[in-house]
Design a protein around this motif. Structure first.
Motif, PDB file in Angstrom:
ATOM      1  N   TYR A  25       0.823  -1.216   0.000  1.00 50.62           N
ATOM      2  CA  TYR A  25       0.000   0.000   0.000  1.00 50.62           C
ATOM      3  C   TYR A  25       0.853   1.261   0.000  1.00 50.62           C
ATOM      4  CZ  TYR A  25      -3.686   3.252   1.494  1.00 50.62           C
ATOM      5  OH  TYR A  25      -4.574   4.302   1.588  1.00 50.62           O
ATOM      6  N   LEU A  26       2.030   1.216   0.683  1.00 48.99           N
ATOM      7  CA  LEU A  26       2.856   2.410   0.856  1.00 48.99           C
ATOM      8  C   LEU A  26       4.058   2.483  -0.073  1.00 48.99           C
ATOM      9  CD1 LEU A  26       2.992   2.843   4.757  1.00 48.99           C
ATOM     10  CD2 LEU A  26       1.594   4.107   3.105  1.00 48.99           C
ATOM     11  N   SER A  27       4.356   1.407  -0.790  1.00 48.82           N
ATOM     12  CA  SER A  27       5.575   1.383  -1.599  1.00 48.82           C
ATOM     13  C   SER A  27       5.500   2.384  -2.747  1.00 48.82           C
ATOM     14  CB  SER A  27       5.818  -0.026  -2.152  1.00 48.82           C
ATOM     15  OG  SER A  27       4.820  -0.353  -3.099  1.00 48.82           O
ATOM     16  N   ILE A  28       6.646   2.630  -3.370  1.00 48.05           N
ATOM     17  CA  ILE A  28       6.725   3.545  -4.510  1.00 48.05           C
ATOM     18  C   ILE A  28       5.836   3.062  -5.659  1.00 48.05           C
ATOM     19  CG2 ILE A  28       8.259   4.351  -6.336  1.00 48.05           C
ATOM     20  CD1 ILE A  28       8.612   5.928  -3.865  1.00 48.05           C
ATOM     21  N   ASP A  29       5.788   1.733  -5.839  1.00 45.63           N
ATOM     22  CA  ASP A  29       4.932   1.139  -6.867  1.00 45.63           C
ATOM     23  C   ASP A  29       3.867   0.289  -6.179  1.00 45.63           C
ATOM     24  OD1 ASP A  29       6.388   2.143  -9.148  1.00 45.63           O
ATOM     25  OD2 ASP A  29       7.975   0.718  -8.586  1.00 45.63           O
ATOM     26  N   PRO A  32       7.462   2.608  14.253  1.00 45.40           N
ATOM     27  CA  PRO A  32       8.859   2.309  14.584  1.00 45.40           C
ATOM     28  C   PRO A  32       9.379   3.276  15.653  1.00 45.40           C
ATOM     29  CG  PRO A  32       8.546   2.475  12.204  1.00 45.40           C
ATOM     30  CD  PRO A  32       7.302   2.986  12.839  1.00 45.40           C
ATOM     31  N   PRO A  33      10.291   2.813  16.520  1.00 45.84           N
ATOM     32  CA  PRO A  33      10.820   3.686  17.580  1.00 45.84           C
ATOM     33  C   PRO A  33      11.953   4.578  17.084  1.00 45.84           C
ATOM     34  CG  PRO A  33      11.755   1.507  17.805  1.00 45.84           C
ATOM     35  CD  PRO A  33      10.809   1.442  16.628  1.00 45.84           C
ATOM     36  N   ALA A  34      11.724   5.249  15.975  1.00 44.14           N
ATOM     37  CA  ALA A  34      12.744   6.137  15.394  1.00 44.14           C
ATOM     38  C   ALA A  34      12.046   7.110  14.465  1.00 44.14           C
ATOM     39  CB  ALA A  34      13.791   5.325  14.628  1.00 44.14           C
ATOM     40  N   LEU A  35      12.711   8.217  14.190  1.00 37.60           N
ATOM     41  CA  LEU A  35      12.135   9.231  13.310  1.00 37.60           C
ATOM     42  C   LEU A  35      12.448   8.864  11.863  1.00 37.60           C
ATOM     43  CD1 LEU A  35      10.619  11.877  13.089  1.00 37.60           C
ATOM     44  CD2 LEU A  35      12.800  13.079  13.214  1.00 37.60           C
ATOM     45  N   GLY A  36      11.476   8.282  11.191  1.00 40.48           N
ATOM     46  CA  GLY A  36      11.635   7.905   9.796  1.00 40.48           C
ATOM     47  C   GLY A  36      10.354   8.181   9.040  1.00 40.48           C
ATOM     48  N   THR A  37      10.330   7.773   7.782  1.00 46.01           N
ATOM     49  CA  THR A  37       9.176   8.040   6.929  1.00 46.01           C
ATOM     50  C   THR A  37       7.897   7.433   7.486  1.00 46.01           C
ATOM     51  OG1 THR A  37      10.624   8.078   4.991  1.00 46.01           O
ATOM     52  CG2 THR A  37       8.274   7.777   4.602  1.00 46.01           C
ATOM     53  N   ARG A  84       2.417   9.909   0.422  1.00 42.63           N
ATOM     54  CA  ARG A  84       2.350   8.698   1.251  1.00 42.63           C
ATOM     55  C   ARG A  84       1.727   9.011   2.609  1.00 42.63           C
ATOM     56  NH1 ARG A  84       2.609   7.267  -2.771  1.00 42.63           N
ATOM     57  NH2 ARG A  84       3.666   5.567  -3.830  1.00 42.63           N
ATOM     58  N   PHE A  85       2.071  10.179   3.173  1.00 38.17           N
ATOM     59  CA  PHE A  85       1.482  10.575   4.450  1.00 38.17           C
ATOM     60  C   PHE A  85      -0.042  10.630   4.330  1.00 38.17           C
ATOM     61  CE2 PHE A  85       5.415  13.174   5.957  1.00 38.17           C
ATOM     62  CZ  PHE A  85       6.121  11.990   6.072  1.00 38.17           C
ATOM     63  N   ARG A  86      -0.498  11.304   3.287  1.00 41.15           N
ATOM     64  CA  ARG A  86      -1.943  11.455   3.105  1.00 41.15           C
ATOM     65  C   ARG A  86      -2.597  10.110   2.783  1.00 41.15           C
ATOM     66  NH1 ARG A  86       0.004  16.309   0.404  1.00 41.15           N
ATOM     67  NH2 ARG A  86      -0.546  18.131   1.674  1.00 41.15           N
ATOM     68  N   LYS A  87      -1.871   9.256   2.062  1.00 43.34           N
ATOM     69  CA  LYS A  87      -2.434   7.972   1.674  1.00 43.34           C
ATOM     70  C   LYS A  87      -2.644   7.073   2.896  1.00 43.34           C
ATOM     71  CE  LYS A  87      -1.863   4.109  -1.523  1.00 43.34           C
ATOM     72  NZ  LYS A  87      -1.026   3.427  -2.528  1.00 43.34           N
ATOM     73  N   LEU A  88      -1.671   7.032   3.800  1.00 40.66           N
ATOM     74  CA  LEU A  88      -1.832   6.196   4.993  1.00 40.66           C
ATOM     75  C   LEU A  88      -3.006   6.692   5.828  1.00 40.66           C
ATOM     76  CD1 LEU A  88      -0.910   3.877   6.760  1.00 40.66           C
ATOM     77  CD2 LEU A  88       0.682   5.427   7.901  1.00 40.66           C
ATOM     78  N   LYS A  89      -3.099   8.001   5.987  1.00 39.10           N
ATOM     79  CA  LYS A  89      -4.206   8.554   6.774  1.00 39.10           C
ATOM     80  C   LYS A  89      -5.551   8.223   6.123  1.00 39.10           C
ATOM     81  CE  LYS A  89      -5.787  12.729   9.099  1.00 39.10           C
ATOM     82  NZ  LYS A  89      -5.414  14.091   9.532  1.00 39.10           N
ATOM     83  N   LEU A 106      11.420   5.321  -0.294  1.00 42.17           N
ATOM     84  CA  LEU A 106      11.051   6.734  -0.195  1.00 42.17           C
ATOM     85  C   LEU A 106      12.281   7.622  -0.031  1.00 42.17           C
ATOM     86  CD1 LEU A 106       7.836   6.484   1.982  1.00 42.17           C
ATOM     87  CD2 LEU A 106       8.021   6.763  -0.481  1.00 42.17           C
ATOM     88  N   ALA A 107      13.321   7.087   0.642  1.00 45.89           N
ATOM     89  CA  ALA A 107      14.564   7.858   0.787  1.00 45.89           C
ATOM     90  C   ALA A 107      15.260   8.029  -0.563  1.00 45.89           C
ATOM     91  CB  ALA A 107      15.492   7.166   1.773  1.00 45.89           C
ATOM     92  N   ALA A 108      15.035   7.069  -1.454  1.00 46.25           N
ATOM     93  CA  ALA A 108      15.694   7.104  -2.767  1.00 46.25           C
ATOM     94  C   ALA A 108      14.773   7.636  -3.857  1.00 46.25           C
ATOM     95  CB  ALA A 108      16.164   5.694  -3.135  1.00 46.25           C
TER      96      ALA A 108
END
Length: 401
Positions: free
Chosen positions: A169-173, A244-249, A221-226, A207-209
């Motif tokens: 659902y969240l991947s680039i493709d 995840p216990p870290a600041l990531g996408t 992606r933010f809007r899509k997950l919501k 998403l980083a790449a």
């Protein structure tokens, strides 16, 4: 200098050995069919308390045929009600706490960037607490470490593929347009799970790449997950997110998708300091998201002290510091450190799933009462958001009269 290939092989061997041991533990815990079940039974007194009625009302419903009596054991004694039977009782007696159609489902992110605060333990116990209370619950494991998935009885390495996580659902493709594909039933009749595994981390890499167009991809992606979670939430009262216990996408997407935030922290100085840093970072990130046109809005933000040992003076001291610092944002009842929680986790369970005490009955009763009180604070926040308070129990009204 060490050979990198040798180091990689050694770490791979350790990971493989660990996965095999987890599978052995899972099979041992869930014999005979290696699948987790829910065998807990609830006596009539506890059932009446949960339904907010008298035991006499339940017996009358059984006598007039509206409710079937619970099965009896070999000695003829009633075995108590299963969770499925309790849900049926709620429907028959009109004792469901479900939100009204116009109420917004609570989407609660349980987040802290500090590890070891019991984030996944709080998530699973909160889900099962809401399950016992009769709410329809969806748990979404957004953490590639998949501890919550494991506690629900799935082995992320052997039982869950990447296509069963949020990844498609969240991947680039993306290959999925909604989240229905990922929902799995759990042993709880009213608690579902969207699981995770290590491959969900591929979303972070992709998403980083994403190149020069990265910012717009992230925002999408933010809007899509919501949007996906809001769509799924129509069938639930409570959605609990374990990021995840870290600041990531994925963490940022989860924080934006939630409409409430619960921050667990242990009563130690490092945990307190780390949580302050987490809150400071969240403040900056939310400001940047809002500036970028991405809405972030919470009906409540609360901290809950987990793993609290009232007999440890250092815990008492740090908790006092928390109260002075956070004021009413810190929930007044902490989750107490208990061997019952640890022993249940060893069996990949929560305290709410135990058929009988693992330790002494007194320890179990004290632990369960504390969990009910501590997690009940969050239930009250949810109900307050719906413009309601907890319904009065029939017996309490009678006694008051």
């Amino acid at each position: 200098m060490s050979d990198p290939n040798s180091i990689g092989s050694q770490i791979g061997d350790l990971a493989s050995a660990g996965e095999k041991m987890i599978e052995r533990l899972r099979r041992k815990a869930f014999l005979p069919d290696s699948r987790k079940g829910l065998n807990v039974r609830i006596g009539i007194a506890e059932a009446a308390q949960l339904l907010g009625c008298s035991t006499n009302r339940i017996r009358m419903a059984e006598d007039d045929g509206r409710l079937p009596p619970p099965p009896a054991g070999e000695n003829g004694r009633r075995l108590g009600y299963s969770m499925d039977e309790l849900m049926h009782m709620r429907a028959v007696l009109g004792a469901s706490p479900a939100r009204a159609p116009g109420d917004v489902p609570a989407i609660i992110a349980v987040q802290n960037f500090k590890g070891g605060v019991g984030k996944s333990t709080v998530t699973t116990h909160l889900a099962h607490y809401f399950g016992v209370q009769g709410y329809r619950v969806l748990v979404v494991d957004c953490d590639s470490q998949a501890t919550t998935t494991t506690l629900f009885g799935f082995n992320p390495h052997f039982n869950i593929t990447r296509d069963e996580t949020l990844y498609p659902y969240l991947s680039i493709d993306p290959t999925q347009t909604d989240l229905l594909y990922a929902v799995k039933r759990t042993p709880w009749p009213n608690v579902d799970l969207i699981p995770s595994n290590l491959e969900l981390f591929d979303v972070e890499y992709e998403l980083a790449a994403s190149g020069a167009d990265g910012q717009s991809v992230l925002a999408a992606r933010f809007r899509k997950l919501k949007a996906g979670l809001l769509d799924m939430a129509r069938d639930y009262d409570i959605v609990i997110l374990d990021p995840p216990p870290a600041l990531g996408t994925i963490s940022l997407a989860v924080m934006q998708a939630a409409n409430a935030l619960l921050v667990p922290l242990a009563a130690t100085t490092p945990d307190f300091c780390s949580t302050v840093q987490f809150l400071s970072m969240m403040d900056q990130v939310i400001a940047q998201l809002i500036e970028a046109g991405i809405e972030v809005d919470y009906s409540f933000v609360r901290l809950i002290c987990s793993k609290f040992d009232g007999g440890d003076p250092s815990h008492e001291m740090v908790r006092t510091i928390m109260e002075q610092t956070f004021g009413p944002a810190l929930l007044p009842v902490p989750i107490l450190e208990s061997a019952e929680i640890s022993h249940a986790a060893l069996r990949m369970m929560t305290v709410y799933e135990l058929e009988r005490p693992i330790g002494t009955p007194r320890t179990h009763k004290r632990c369960r009462a504390n969990l009910d009180e501590a997690l009940g604070q969050i239930e009250q926040l949810v109900r307050a958001g719906w413009g309601r308070v907890a319904p009065a129990r029939e017996e309490d009204v009678i006694h008051a009269l």
